[in-house]
Scaffold this active site. Structure first.
Site, PDB file in Angstrom:
ATOM      1  N   ARG A 273      47.892  48.790  32.566  1.00  0.00           N
ATOM      2  CA  ARG A 273      49.234  48.597  33.131  1.00  0.00           C
ATOM      3  C   ARG A 273      50.078  47.830  32.118  1.00  0.00           C
ATOM      4  NH1 ARG A 273      47.886  46.338  38.244  1.00  0.00           N
ATOM      5  NH2 ARG A 273      47.767  48.487  38.968  1.00  0.00           N
TER       6      ARG A 273
ATOM      7  N   ASN B 151      44.720  37.411  38.933  1.00  0.00           N
ATOM      8  CA  ASN B 151      43.801  38.381  38.350  1.00  0.00           C
ATOM      9  C   ASN B 151      42.661  37.648  37.656  1.00  0.00           C
ATOM     10  OD1 ASN B 151      45.448  40.968  38.566  1.00  0.00           O
ATOM     11  ND2 ASN B 151      46.867  39.643  37.493  1.00  0.00           N
TER      12      ASN B 151
ATOM     13  N   ASP C  42      39.349  43.403  37.639  1.00  0.00           N
ATOM     14  CA  ASP C  42      39.421  43.926  39.002  1.00  0.00           C
ATOM     15  C   ASP C  42      39.469  42.884  40.108  1.00  0.00           C
ATOM     16  OD1 ASP C  42      39.222  46.633  38.004  1.00  0.00           O
ATOM     17  OD2 ASP C  42      37.098  46.262  37.758  1.00  0.00           O
TER      18      ASP C  42
ATOM     19  N   ASP D  54      40.631  40.125  42.322  1.00  0.00           N
ATOM     20  CA  ASP D  54      41.945  39.522  42.481  1.00  0.00           C
ATOM     21  C   ASP D  54      41.909  38.564  43.664  1.00  0.00           C
ATOM     22  OD1 ASP D  54      43.150  41.232  40.477  1.00  0.00           O
ATOM     23  OD2 ASP D  54      43.105  42.841  41.960  1.00  0.00           O
TER      24      ASP D  54
ATOM     25  N   ASP E 233      39.406  43.501  46.081  1.00  0.00           N
ATOM     26  CA  ASP E 233      38.852  44.474  45.130  1.00  0.00           C
ATOM     27  C   ASP E 233      37.431  44.174  44.661  1.00  0.00           C
ATOM     28  OD1 ASP E 233      41.289  45.824  45.317  1.00  0.00           O
ATOM     29  OD2 ASP E 233      42.146  44.688  43.650  1.00  0.00           O
TER      30      ASP E 233
END
Length: 175
Positions: free
Chosen positions: A23, A87, A105, A107, A120
Site C-alpha cells: 500500500r 500496525n 498483518d 493490527d 487480523d
C-alpha cells in the site's frame, strides 16, 4: 540514515515480508524527522493498494513511526474523538523521499475511550506460513504487540492525551 525534513512531503510505502509493495499513501507532511522517529500528517490523501485500487483517506491523521519499535501508530481525528490504527510492522527506513516498512498483518484498533481490539490474527497466521516467518521474527512481533498494548494501557507516547492534538496543531500551521 537520512532523516526527512520537517515541512517536506513524503510517500509512505507499506511492503509485505516477501518484498511486494502492499500500500502507498501518496502525500504526507513531515512534522518531525530524526534518525529514530518520524511524525507525519495527512488529510484526504490518495492511497493506492497493491492491486491498483485507490481510495482517499477521510479524516486528518497523525502518523508515528519509530526505527526501534516494530509497530507504527496512526491517530485519526474524527468528530467523536481520536481513533488509533496500529500496525505491527518492521521499524521504518527512509530512502528516496519515502518512509518504508514491512506490514506484518497484526493490527490493533483503539477507540476514543482507549479500549482496543486486536485484528487480523488469522491473516497473520496465514502469511506466517505462506512467507515462512522465522520463529525469531514471530517472537519479535508478538513481543512488540505486548509493548504496544502496554503503551495503549499506559497512554504512553502517541497514546498520551495531548500527543495527537499537539501534532495536529503543528500540522495546521503548514496548511
Amino acid at each position: 540514515m537520512v532523516a526527512p525534513r520537517p515541512g517536506s512531503h513524503m510517500q509512505i510505502q507499506s511492503y509485505k515480508h516477501n518484498g511486494r509493495l502492499h500500500r502507498v499513501w501518496e502525500n504526507s507532511l513531515v512534522l518531525k524527522g530524526t534518525d529514530t522517529m518520524v511524525i507525519g500528517a495527512n488529510d484526504r490523501t490518495l492511497v493506492t493498494e497493491s492491486d491498483g485500487r485507490t481510495w482517499i483517506t477521510r479524516e486528518p491523521a497523525i502518523c508515528y513511526f519509530h526505527a526501534k519499535h516494530w509497530f507504527n501508530v496512526i491517530g485519526m481525528l474524527r468528530a467523536d474523538g481520536i481513533y488509533y490504527y496500529c500496525n505491527i510492522s518492521s521499524p521504518f527506513v527512509f530512502e528516496e523521499n519515502a518512509l518504508k516498512y514491512i506490514d506484518y498483518d497484526l493490527d490493533v484498533k483503539v477507540f476514543p475511550d482507549m479500549t482496543c481490539n486486536i485484528l487480523d490474527e488469522d491473516e497473520y497466521e496465514e502469511h506466517k506460513t505462506q512467507m515462512n516467518y522465522p520463529a525469531v521474527l514471530d517472537r519479535i512481533l508478538h513481543n512488540n504487540l505486548d509493548v504496544l498494548l502496554r503503551w495503549i494501557r499506559q497512554q504512553r507516547g502517541p497514546f498520551s492525551p495531548e500527543f495527537v492534538d499537539q501534532w495536529y496543531e503543528r500540522y495546521l500551521t503548514y496548511r
